[in-house]
Structures are given as C-alpha cells and as structure tokens.
Scaffold this motif. Sequence first.
Motif, short mmCIF file in Angstrom:
data_model
loop_
_atom_site.label_atom_id
_atom_site.label_comp_id
_atom_site.label_asym_id
_atom_site.label_seq_id
_atom_site.Cartn_x
_atom_site.Cartn_y
_atom_site.Cartn_z
N VAL A 104 -0.51 9.58 1.28
CA VAL A 104 -0.16 8.62 0.24
C VAL A 104 0.82 7.59 0.78
CG1 VAL A 104 1.04 8.33 -1.96
CG2 VAL A 104 -0.62 10.17 -1.69
N VAL A 105 1.82 8.04 1.54
CA VAL A 105 2.81 7.12 2.11
C VAL A 105 2.13 6.16 3.08
CG1 VAL A 105 4.87 6.91 3.55
CG2 VAL A 105 4.71 8.75 1.84
N ARG A 106 1.28 6.70 3.96
CA ARG A 106 0.63 5.87 4.97
C ARG A 106 -0.23 4.79 4.32
NH1 ARG A 106 -1.39 9.67 7.67
NH2 ARG A 106 -3.47 9.73 6.71
N GLU A 107 -1.05 5.17 3.33
CA GLU A 107 -1.92 4.20 2.68
C GLU A 107 -1.11 3.16 1.89
OE1 GLU A 107 -5.18 3.85 3.12
OE2 GLU A 107 -4.94 5.45 4.60
N SER A 108 -0.01 3.58 1.29
CA SER A 108 0.84 2.65 0.54
C SER A 108 1.47 1.62 1.45
CB SER A 108 1.91 3.42 -0.23
OG SER A 108 1.33 4.30 -1.16
N LEU A 109 1.93 2.07 2.60
CA LEU A 109 2.55 1.15 3.56
C LEU A 109 1.52 0.17 4.12
CD1 LEU A 109 5.03 3.49 5.48
CD2 LEU A 109 5.56 1.77 3.76
N ARG A 110 0.27 0.62 4.25
CA ARG A 110 -0.78 -0.30 4.70
C ARG A 110 -1.00 -1.42 3.69
NH1 ARG A 110 -5.45 3.88 6.99
NH2 ARG A 110 -4.39 4.41 8.97
N VAL A 111 -0.99 -1.07 2.41
CA VAL A 111 -1.15 -2.09 1.37
C VAL A 111 0.01 -3.08 1.43
CG1 VAL A 111 -1.18 -2.50 -1.12
CG2 VAL A 111 -2.48 -0.59 -0.16
#
Length: 296
Positions: A104-111
């Motif tokens: 969740v953290v990784r995908e959020s930071l990508r956004v």
Amino acid sequence: MSTLAHTMMTAARSVDSGLGAPGDLDRYPYPEAPAAGRTGPSSWEGVDTDLGRVGRRSTGNRGRGLHGQLVQQLGQMIVSGDLGADRPLVPEEIGQRFEVSRTVVRESLRVLEAKGLVSARPNVGTRVRPVSDWNLLDPDIIEWRAFGPQRDDQRRELIELRWTIEPLAARLAAGHGREDVQQRLADMVEIMGHAFAQGDGITFSRADTEFHSLLIQLAGNRMLEHLSGIVASALQVSGGGPVTNCDRPSETCIAHHARIADALAAGDAQGAESAMRQLLTVHPEVERVVPAPREH
C-alpha cells in the motif's frame, strides 16, 4: 421557446432530487466540503493512523480503499507544508505510522511521484519535491491546495484560468452543430432549474459541473478538453470563495447558463462568449491581471 423560458416554466414542478437521467449525473459523485481551515498534522507525531476515519477523499482517489486514503493523507500533508520540501519519506516508517502494508505504501508513493509531489532515487530514497515540480493542473493537487494554507492563491489562479479558458471554449463551441451535446446542455439547465426550485444544492452543483464539461467538449479542441478537469475542480472547490456567481444556486445563475445554451444552439459565437463572460464573476485580483476585453 428559449431555454430560459422553458427552464423557468419547469423549475416549479415537483421533482425528487435524483435528477440524474438526462445527464446521467449519478456518474459524478462529489465529496462533502471539509471543515474550514482544515490542515494536516504538523509532524508524524499525532497523525491519525486510522485511515478509515479520514473524512474526505478526492475525486481521483475515491473508492480505492487504504491506498486511496493514504494518497489523500500524504498528499494533503505535503501540499499543506506539514511535510516540507526535501523531507525524506521512509516507506517503513509510513507503514508503521498508518498501519498499512508495504505494498500500500509503495503504490501510494508511486501515485504521489506521478503527481510530482515526491521523487524516488537510488541511494537517496523518497523525498518531497518543491512546489515548482508539482503538477499543479492535477485535480487532486488543485483540491488539496484549495482547502489548505494556499487556498487564496489556488482560487485566484483557478479564476484566472477559467476566465481564459471558458469564454474561448464557448466561442468555439458555437461553431459545432452537435445537436446531441447541445440538448444535453439544455438538459443541464433544466436540471439546475428543478434543483433550485427544490433547494437541492448538490444536484445543482452536479448539473453545473456537467454543463461546463460538456461545453468544453463541444468546443472541439482536444487540448482544451484536457483542461476541462481544471474547470470541474474549480466548481467543486468554489464554496469558500467567489469563483462564479453560482457559488449559491440562483435564478440569475440559471439565466446566464440558459443564455449560453441558447447562443450555442443559434450558432452565435460572439453571444456565447459574451454570455460566458457575464457568468464568470470577476474577482478583484483577476480584474487587475486580466481586464475584460471590449465587446465588438
């Protein structure tokens, strides 16, 4: 019968507030406005780690569970300045603070990286980027700025952009005889009239936003279409400032929209542009920066 006359005749009819059919408005959900002056916490300490209690989700991230809520929370904190430029963002720390998984953290930071808010580099990690690197036309960033410390600057900038975009779009739209879209515009005016009669501000706002998005599409300029999100965002965040005279539903507001629709149906480019300029309220700062052109 003109659009205005038709609207005024139908506005008094008794209707329920779910007037979505003509413009399929249920496809356009809107968040409730946040409490005035709401900003994020001043540091990681004290951050509400229960993401399920985040009060608002922006249009771009609505309905995406923890991932969307984390994007919303971190985005608001960055835009508000609570996470200043060059601030390191450690994924493990974020995961612990908000009690979410590494994925969740990784995908959020990508956004957030795609929005220009953060950058991730080998041996450097993820850091907050300066305002000059942000995608300021991103609808989420527009919303976050509009409800944060930069709210006055954001609203003024939105007014200036709308004042540039929409009169031109109205002029161009008059040269395109797409009867289906013109009928949809008339439908939106009628829905605004119904909603005003019923005191339904939410439906009024949805129809207003749909009207302006359709008009920009009718202009037939693909680059202008890409800017339609700016107008939609401006209408959604206008509650705290005088972006247009439709901050509150009124007969005057409906009349201006009806004049625009009538001018478009008649192929009157100058009339459509003039009616749009009348609709847009000139904010004092905008009047100094972008003086009204002389009518020909």
